[in-house]
Design a protein around this motif. Structure first.
Motif, mmCIF file in Angstrom:
data_model
loop_
_atom_site.group_PDB
_atom_site.id
_atom_site.type_symbol
_atom_site.label_atom_id
_atom_site.label_comp_id
_atom_site.label_asym_id
_atom_site.label_seq_id
_atom_site.Cartn_x
_atom_site.Cartn_y
_atom_site.Cartn_z
ATOM 1 N N SER A 78 0.859 -1.185 0.000
ATOM 2 C CA SER A 78 0.000 0.000 0.000
ATOM 3 C C SER A 78 0.891 1.228 0.000
ATOM 4 O O SER A 78 2.122 1.129 -0.091
ATOM 5 C CB SER A 78 -0.915 0.010 1.231
ATOM 6 N N GLY A 79 0.286 2.387 0.125
ATOM 7 C CA GLY A 79 1.060 3.613 0.163
ATOM 8 C C GLY A 79 1.918 3.747 1.396
ATOM 9 O O GLY A 79 2.877 4.530 1.412
ATOM 10 N N THR A 80 1.604 2.980 2.448
ATOM 11 C CA THR A 80 2.370 3.048 3.697
ATOM 12 C C THR A 80 3.133 1.768 4.007
ATOM 13 O O THR A 80 3.942 1.735 4.916
ATOM 14 C CB THR A 80 1.426 3.362 4.877
ATOM 15 N N GLU A 81 2.879 0.716 3.256
ATOM 16 C CA GLU A 81 3.532 -0.576 3.484
ATOM 17 C C GLU A 81 4.085 -1.091 2.164
ATOM 18 O O GLU A 81 3.334 -1.278 1.204
ATOM 19 C CB GLU A 81 2.526 -1.567 4.071
ATOM 20 N N ASN A 82 5.395 -1.271 2.106
ATOM 21 C CA ASN A 82 6.053 -1.629 0.845
ATOM 22 C C ASN A 82 5.719 -0.620 -0.250
ATOM 23 O O ASN A 82 5.285 -0.972 -1.353
ATOM 24 C CB ASN A 82 5.653 -3.043 0.410
ATOM 25 N N ALA A 83 5.930 0.649 0.089
ATOM 26 C CA ALA A 83 5.514 1.737 -0.809
ATOM 27 C C ALA A 83 6.224 1.691 -2.153
ATOM 28 O O ALA A 83 5.665 2.124 -3.170
ATOM 29 C CB ALA A 83 5.756 3.088 -0.129
ATOM 30 N N ASP A 84 7.452 1.178 -2.188
ATOM 31 C CA ASP A 84 8.159 1.092 -3.465
ATOM 32 C C ASP A 84 7.455 0.130 -4.420
ATOM 33 O O ASP A 84 7.337 0.385 -5.626
ATOM 34 C CB ASP A 84 9.611 0.673 -3.249
ATOM 35 N N LEU A 85 6.934 -0.972 -3.875
ATOM 36 C CA LEU A 85 6.181 -1.915 -4.703
ATOM 37 C C LEU A 85 4.833 -1.332 -5.104
ATOM 38 O O LEU A 85 4.332 -1.608 -6.198
ATOM 39 C CB LEU A 85 5.981 -3.232 -3.942
ATOM 40 N N PHE A 86 4.254 -0.531 -4.235
ATOM 41 C CA PHE A 86 2.971 0.115 -4.533
ATOM 42 C C PHE A 86 3.126 1.002 -5.760
ATOM 43 O O PHE A 86 2.274 1.012 -6.658
ATOM 44 C CB PHE A 86 2.519 0.929 -3.329
ATOM 45 N N PHE A 87 4.221 1.744 -5.808
ATOM 46 C CA PHE A 87 4.508 2.590 -6.970
ATOM 47 C C PHE A 87 4.666 1.748 -8.224
ATOM 48 O O PHE A 87 4.080 2.032 -9.275
ATOM 49 C CB PHE A 87 5.788 3.404 -6.715
ATOM 50 N N ARG A 88 5.441 0.680 -8.133
ATOM 51 C CA ARG A 88 5.757 -0.130 -9.311
ATOM 52 C C ARG A 88 4.545 -0.904 -9.817
ATOM 53 O O ARG A 88 4.384 -1.105 -11.031
ATOM 54 C CB ARG A 88 6.905 -1.070 -8.988
ATOM 55 N N LEU A 89 3.687 -1.348 -8.912
ATOM 56 C CA LEU A 89 2.503 -2.095 -9.344
ATOM 57 C C LEU A 89 1.515 -1.218 -10.102
ATOM 58 O O LEU A 89 0.706 -1.724 -10.877
ATOM 59 C CB LEU A 89 1.816 -2.724 -8.133
ATOM 60 N N LYS A 90 1.581 0.079 -9.892
ATOM 61 C CA LYS A 90 0.679 0.981 -10.611
ATOM 62 C C LYS A 90 1.298 1.362 -11.949
ATOM 63 O O LYS A 90 1.743 2.486 -12.167
ATOM 64 C CB LYS A 90 0.366 2.210 -9.771
ATOM 65 N N GLY A 91 1.331 0.388 -12.847
ATOM 66 C CA GLY A 91 1.845 0.633 -14.182
ATOM 67 C C GLY A 91 3.149 -0.076 -14.466
ATOM 68 O O GLY A 91 3.705 0.075 -15.560
ATOM 69 N N GLY A 92 3.659 -0.876 -13.522
ATOM 70 C CA GLY A 92 4.936 -1.551 -13.709
ATOM 71 C C GLY A 92 4.848 -2.896 -14.405
ATOM 72 O O GLY A 92 5.822 -3.644 -14.440
ATOM 73 N N TYR A 93 3.653 -3.255 -14.887
ATOM 74 C CA TYR A 93 3.424 -4.494 -15.620
ATOM 75 C C TYR A 93 3.637 -5.730 -14.745
ATOM 76 O O TYR A 93 3.393 -5.693 -13.557
ATOM 77 C CB TYR A 93 4.242 -4.515 -16.911
ATOM 78 N N ASN A 94 4.137 -6.827 -15.314
ATOM 79 C CA ASN A 94 3.987 -8.121 -14.647
ATOM 80 C C ASN A 94 5.301 -8.728 -14.169
ATOM 81 O O ASN A 94 5.416 -9.935 -14.027
ATOM 82 C CB ASN A 94 3.301 -9.106 -15.594
ATOM 83 N N ASN A 95 6.329 -7.924 -13.930
ATOM 84 C CA ASN A 95 7.622 -8.497 -13.534
ATOM 85 C C ASN A 95 7.925 -8.279 -12.056
ATOM 86 O O ASN A 95 9.092 -8.309 -11.645
ATOM 87 C CB ASN A 95 8.750 -7.906 -14.388
ATOM 88 N N ILE A 96 6.909 -8.068 -11.242
ATOM 89 C CA ILE A 96 7.107 -7.757 -9.828
ATOM 90 C C ILE A 96 6.714 -8.934 -8.943
ATOM 91 O O ILE A 96 7.304 -9.161 -7.888
ATOM 92 C CB ILE A 96 6.287 -6.499 -9.451
ATOM 93 N N GLY A 97 5.744 -9.691 -9.356
ATOM 94 C CA GLY A 97 5.238 -10.807 -8.577
ATOM 95 C C GLY A 97 3.843 -11.154 -9.053
ATOM 96 O O GLY A 97 3.423 -10.751 -10.143
ATOM 97 N N ILE A 98 3.114 -11.895 -8.257
ATOM 98 C CA ILE A 98 1.751 -12.299 -8.597
ATOM 99 C C ILE A 98 0.780 -11.633 -7.624
ATOM 100 O O ILE A 98 0.861 -11.846 -6.413
ATOM 101 C CB ILE A 98 1.587 -13.830 -8.531
ATOM 102 N N VAL A 99 -0.101 -10.804 -8.161
ATOM 103 C CA VAL A 99 -1.121 -10.153 -7.347
ATOM 104 C C VAL A 99 -2.273 -11.122 -7.147
ATOM 105 O O VAL A 99 -2.854 -11.619 -8.119
ATOM 106 C CB VAL A 99 -1.609 -8.857 -8.004
ATOM 107 N N THR A 100 -2.606 -11.395 -5.895
ATOM 108 C CA THR A 100 -3.697 -12.324 -5.599
ATOM 109 C C THR A 100 -4.971 -11.607 -5.150
ATOM 110 O O THR A 100 -6.056 -12.183 -5.198
ATOM 111 C CB THR A 100 -3.282 -13.312 -4.497
ATOM 112 N N LYS A 101 -4.823 -10.350 -4.729
ATOM 113 C CA LYS A 101 -5.992 -9.592 -4.274
ATOM 114 C C LYS A 101 -5.723 -8.102 -4.433
ATOM 115 O O LYS A 101 -4.602 -7.645 -4.240
ATOM 116 C CB LYS A 101 -6.316 -9.926 -2.816
ATOM 117 N N LEU A 102 -6.766 -7.359 -4.791
ATOM 118 C CA LEU A 102 -6.678 -5.914 -4.902
ATOM 119 C C LEU A 102 -7.752 -5.293 -4.031
ATOM 120 O O LEU A 102 -8.874 -5.807 -3.953
ATOM 121 C CB LEU A 102 -6.876 -5.448 -6.346
ATOM 122 N N THR A 103 -7.436 -4.188 -3.399
ATOM 123 C CA THR A 103 -8.432 -3.438 -2.644
ATOM 124 C C THR A 103 -8.650 -2.114 -3.361
ATOM 125 O O THR A 103 -7.717 -1.327 -3.539
ATOM 126 C CB THR A 103 -7.972 -3.187 -1.197
#
Length: 273
Positions: free
Chosen positions: A86-111
């Motif tokens: 989220s914006g307060t937890e693992n914020a660097d990944l939060f940035f990358r997941l918003k437009g970083g495509y599919n090389n970060i990991g597997i998203v299992t749930k979105l809020t």
């Protein structure tokens, strides 16, 4: 991913947690009983995860891109670790997941943020022949430059069917009846009917020269491609307000450039094989 199909509505947080194995039609159906919705796919058979990397919707003028409404992810990292993002937890990944495509990991749930949907919406498509081309171009450009109501949306499609140019505006208003003046010009055009190769690119300007060029492209390529089995050429300009990128409340990877705002431009070429 087919087992990740849970939808959990949180009325206090005004969010919905959505399994990444769902399609948008399933999400909408689950949230309907609560009179809320999310900014999701316009084509309801599309999967949730990939579309949420960016994505737009008729409500984008009001609430931003789909990724603007994501408040958290559940992510399996390449090393197998399950983390909340989220914006307060693992914020660097939060940035990358918003437009970083599919090389970060597997998203299992979105809020996602939810928005009230207690009312009906207005919309439909009309079909206009080539005798109304000049008025269609004028009204399309007028809609783009003069309509500022964020609840209004439109896709202006151009076809060539058996040598005849056809225009098919798809109109949308987030309310039971649009206010006077929103679609009056488009609806004043005499219409004929009320009612696979696909590319999507971006354009910066939606004005009279742009739409004149689209008409010329439609005519030229329909003739060129007809002998290759393409029976219809469809150019569709989807118009949004220039403020659509201003809804983001945190940094994100997409889009890399916020100004000038880009507009989705879809090209459809059905082929007889």
């Amino acid at each position: 991913m087919s087992r990740f199909t849970e939808v959990t509505y949180n009325d206090k947080e005004e969010t919905a947690s959505i399994g990444s194995g769902l399609k948008w039609e399933q999400v909408y159906a689950e949230l309907e009983e609560f009179n809320v919705t999310v900014v999701g796919g316009r084509v309801t058979d599309v999967g949730v995860s990939g579309f949420t990397l960016g994505g737009y919707f008729p409500k984008t003028n009001q609430f931003g891109l789909i990724l603007d409404t994501v408040v958290a992810y559940e992510l399996v990292k390449p090393d197998g670790q399950l983390v909340n993002v989220s914006g307060t937890e693992n914020a660097d990944l939060f940035f990358r997941l918003k437009g970083g495509y599919n090389n970060i990991g597997i998203v299992t749930k979105l809020t996602l943020k939810v928005f009230p949907q207690k009312h009906l919406v207005w919309g439909g498509t009309i079909t206009v022949d080539d005798t109304q081309a000049a008025q269609f171009i004028t009204e399309t450009a007028k809609f783009s430059t003069e309509v500022t109501d964020p609840k209004a949306g439109a896709i202006f499609s151009h076809f060539l069917i058996k040598g005849s140019l056809v225009f098919a505006p798809e109109l949308f208003y987030d309310g039971p009846i649009p206010p006077p003046g929103i679609f009056d010009g488009v609806l004043s055009i005499p219409d004929q009917v009320s009612s696979d190769i696909f590319y999507s690119v971006s354009i910066e300007n939606a004005n009279t020269p742009t739409f004149e060029a689209i008409v010329n492209e439609t005519i030229f390529w329909s003739k060129e491609l007809a002998q290759k089995g393409v029976f219809l050429v469809n150019y569709a300009a989807e118009l949004f307000l220039p403020t659509i990128f201003e809804h983001a409340t945190s940094p994100r990877a997409y889009p890399p450039i916020r100004k000038p705002p880009i507009l989705p431009f879809n090209i459809l070429l059905p082929v007889n094989r």
